[in-house]
Scaffold this active site. Structure first.
Site, mmCIF file in Angstrom:
data_model
loop_
_atom_site.group_PDB
_atom_site.id
_atom_site.type_symbol
_atom_site.label_atom_id
_atom_site.label_comp_id
_atom_site.label_asym_id
_atom_site.label_seq_id
_atom_site.Cartn_x
_atom_site.Cartn_y
_atom_site.Cartn_z
ATOM 1 C CG ASN A 9 -1.731 1.198 1.416
ATOM 2 O OD1 ASN A 9 -1.792 2.058 0.541
ATOM 3 N ND2 ASN A 9 -2.392 1.305 2.563
ATOM 4 C CD1 TRP A 10 3.435 0.844 -2.740
ATOM 5 C CD2 TRP A 10 3.614 1.936 -4.685
ATOM 6 N NE1 TRP A 10 4.124 0.032 -3.611
ATOM 7 C CE2 TRP A 10 4.242 0.683 -4.809
ATOM 8 C CE3 TRP A 10 3.594 2.795 -5.798
ATOM 9 C CZ2 TRP A 10 4.860 0.268 -5.995
ATOM 10 C CZ3 TRP A 10 4.209 2.381 -6.988
ATOM 11 C CH2 TRP A 10 4.832 1.139 -7.078
ATOM 12 C CE LYS A 11 -0.301 3.141 4.756
ATOM 13 N NZ LYS A 11 -0.204 3.227 6.202
ATOM 14 C CG HIS A 95 -5.930 1.732 5.185
ATOM 15 N ND1 HIS A 95 -5.548 2.690 6.078
ATOM 16 C CD2 HIS A 95 -4.886 0.872 5.073
ATOM 17 C CE1 HIS A 95 -4.312 2.414 6.496
ATOM 18 N NE2 HIS A 95 -3.893 1.310 5.890
ATOM 19 C CD GLU A 97 -3.082 5.308 6.803
ATOM 20 O OE1 GLU A 97 -3.074 5.354 5.556
ATOM 21 O OE2 GLU A 97 -2.142 4.816 7.466
ATOM 22 C CD GLU A 167 -3.478 -2.743 7.434
ATOM 23 O OE1 GLU A 167 -2.372 -2.952 6.937
ATOM 24 O OE2 GLU A 167 -4.130 -1.706 7.228
ATOM 25 N N GLY A 173 2.300 2.151 10.768
ATOM 26 C CA GLY A 173 3.237 3.265 10.601
ATOM 27 C C GLY A 173 3.958 3.676 11.881
ATOM 28 C CB SER A 213 5.071 -1.764 12.096
ATOM 29 O OG SER A 213 4.657 -0.427 12.336
ATOM 30 N N GLY A 234 2.768 -1.167 4.295
ATOM 31 C CA GLY A 234 2.799 0.248 3.947
ATOM 32 C C GLY A 234 4.234 0.700 3.709
ATOM 33 N N GLY A 235 4.822 1.286 4.723
ATOM 34 C CA GLY A 235 6.153 1.904 4.603
ATOM 35 C C GLY A 235 7.187 1.042 3.893
HETATM 36 P P1 PGA Z 1 2.713 0.239 7.634
HETATM 37 O O1 PGA Z 1 1.258 0.420 7.017
HETATM 38 O O2 PGA Z 1 3.292 -1.031 7.060
HETATM 39 O O3 PGA Z 1 3.478 1.454 7.200
HETATM 40 O O4 PGA Z 1 2.560 0.149 9.116
HETATM 41 C C1 PGA Z 1 0.408 -0.683 6.834
HETATM 42 C C2 PGA Z 1 -0.904 -0.248 6.243
HETATM 43 O O5 PGA Z 1 -1.390 0.834 6.575
HETATM 44 O O6 PGA Z 1 -1.481 -0.966 5.426
#
Ligand code: PGA
Length: 252
Positions: A9-11, A95, A97, A167, A173, A213, A234-235
Site C-alpha cells: 500500500n503505497w498510500k 483502510h 486511515e 491491521e 506506521g 509495521s 505500507g512503509g
Molecule cells: P505500515 O502500514 O506497514 O506502514 O505500518 C500498513 C498499512 O497501513 O497498510
C-alpha cells in the site's frame, strides 16, 4: 490450500516517475515465480503508468480505494469501472486511515465491497482496533462489528474470494508491530466470525493478512503463523529491496 498474498500500500506517496521506477525495480528483483500473489497499490494518479510496467509480469495492480457508484456527479471520486478499465485487480477497502481521517463508516465500507465485487475487483477488506479499544480488551468485539457490517450484504461466494487484512491501528506506521502470536489469534477470530455467518468451507477459503509495521526483518514471523496468509505492507513497500524480501518470506 490458500495462496499467500502480499500487497504493498503505497498510500499518498510517489509521483508518476517515482512510482514507475519503483515498480520497475520491484519486477526486476522478484523471481519469475514469487510463490505468492504480489500486489502493488499506487496512488490513483500512478495507476495507469504502473499498470503499463506490470504487463507481462507476475505483479498485480491494486487500488487504495474506490467509490460505490459507477458514474455520475460525485466530484473527486473514482468509480469501480474506471479501476477495472485500468487493469486493476485488487482494491483496498476500509483502510483505517480512511475510516478515521476521512470518516468512512461501516456502511460505506459495505457499499464499497459490493461495488468492487460487481466490477470484478477483488477487495482487500481492512479491519482492526485502536489502541484504546485494545487496552479495554475490545479488539475482538471491534473486529466482529466491522465484519458484521461489511459482510452482511455479501453472498457466500463473494466472501470466499475475500482477502481480509487485520491491521491494528496502533501498529500502522508506528514501528510497533503486533506480537505475531496476537496477530495469529486475531486471524483466527476473523476466520471464526466468517465461519459463524457463512460456514467453515467459506472461512477456510478466505485469506487473512496481517498489516502494521511489517518489514523485511519481521515479515517471516507473521507469515509463518498458522492462519496468516499474507501481509499488507505500507512503509516497507516503498523500497523494492524490502518489499521483495517480504514477498520471499511469504513463500511456503
Ligand atoms: P505500515 O502500514 O506497514 O506502514 O505500518 C500498513 C498499512 O497501513 O497498510
Amino acid at each position: 490450500m490458500r495462496i499467500p498474498i502480499v500487497a504493498g500500500n503505497w498510500k499518498m506517496n510517489k509521483t508518476v516517475g517515482e512510482a514507475v521506477a519503483l515498480a520497475k525495480e520491484l519486477t526486476e528483483r522478484l523471481p519469475a515465480d514469487p510463490g505468492a500473489e504480489v500486489v502493488v497499490c499506487p496512488p490513483f494518479t500512478a495507476l495507469y503508468s504502473v499498470g503499463q510496467i506490470l504487463v507481462g509480469t507476475t505483479v498485480l495492480l491494486g487500488a487504495q480505494n474506490l467509490f460505490w457508484e459507477e458514474h455520475g456527479a460525485f466530484t473527486g471520486e473514482v468509480s469501480p469501472l474506471m479501476l477495472q478499465d485500468l487493469g486493476v485487480r485488487y482494491v483496498i477497502v476500509g483502510h483505517s486511515e480512511r475510516r478515521t481521517i476521512l470518516r468512512e463508516t461501516d456502511e460505506d465500507v459495505a457499499r464499497k465491497l459490493m461495488a468492487a465485487f460487481k466490477a470484478r475487483l477483488s477487495p482487500i477488506l481492512c479491519v482492526g482496533e485502536s489502541l484504546s479499544e485494545r487496552e479495554a480488551g475490545q479488539e475482538e468485539a471491534v473486529v466482529a462489528r466491522q465484519l458484521t457490517a461489511a459482510l452482511a450484504p455479501l453472498s457466500a461466494a463473494a466472501v470466499a474470494q475475500l482477502v481480509i487484512a487485520y491491521e491494528p491501528i496502533w501498529a500502522i506506521g508506528t514501528g510497533h508491530s503486533a506480537a505475531p502470536q496476537d496477530a495469529a489469534t486475531m486471524a483466527a477470530v476473523i476466520r471464526s466470525e466468517v465461519a459463524a455467518r457463512f460456514g467453515n468451507a467459506v472461512a477456510e477459503k478466505v485469506r487473512v493478512q496481517y498489516g502494521g509495521s511489517v518489514n523485511a526483518q519481521n515479515a517471516a514471523s507473521f507469515l509463518h503463523q498458522d492462519g496468516i496468509d499474507g501481509a499488507l505492507v505500507g512503509g516497507a513497500s516503498l523500497k523494492a529491496v524490502d518489499f521483495a524480501a517480504i514477498v520471499q518470506a511469504a513463500r511456503r
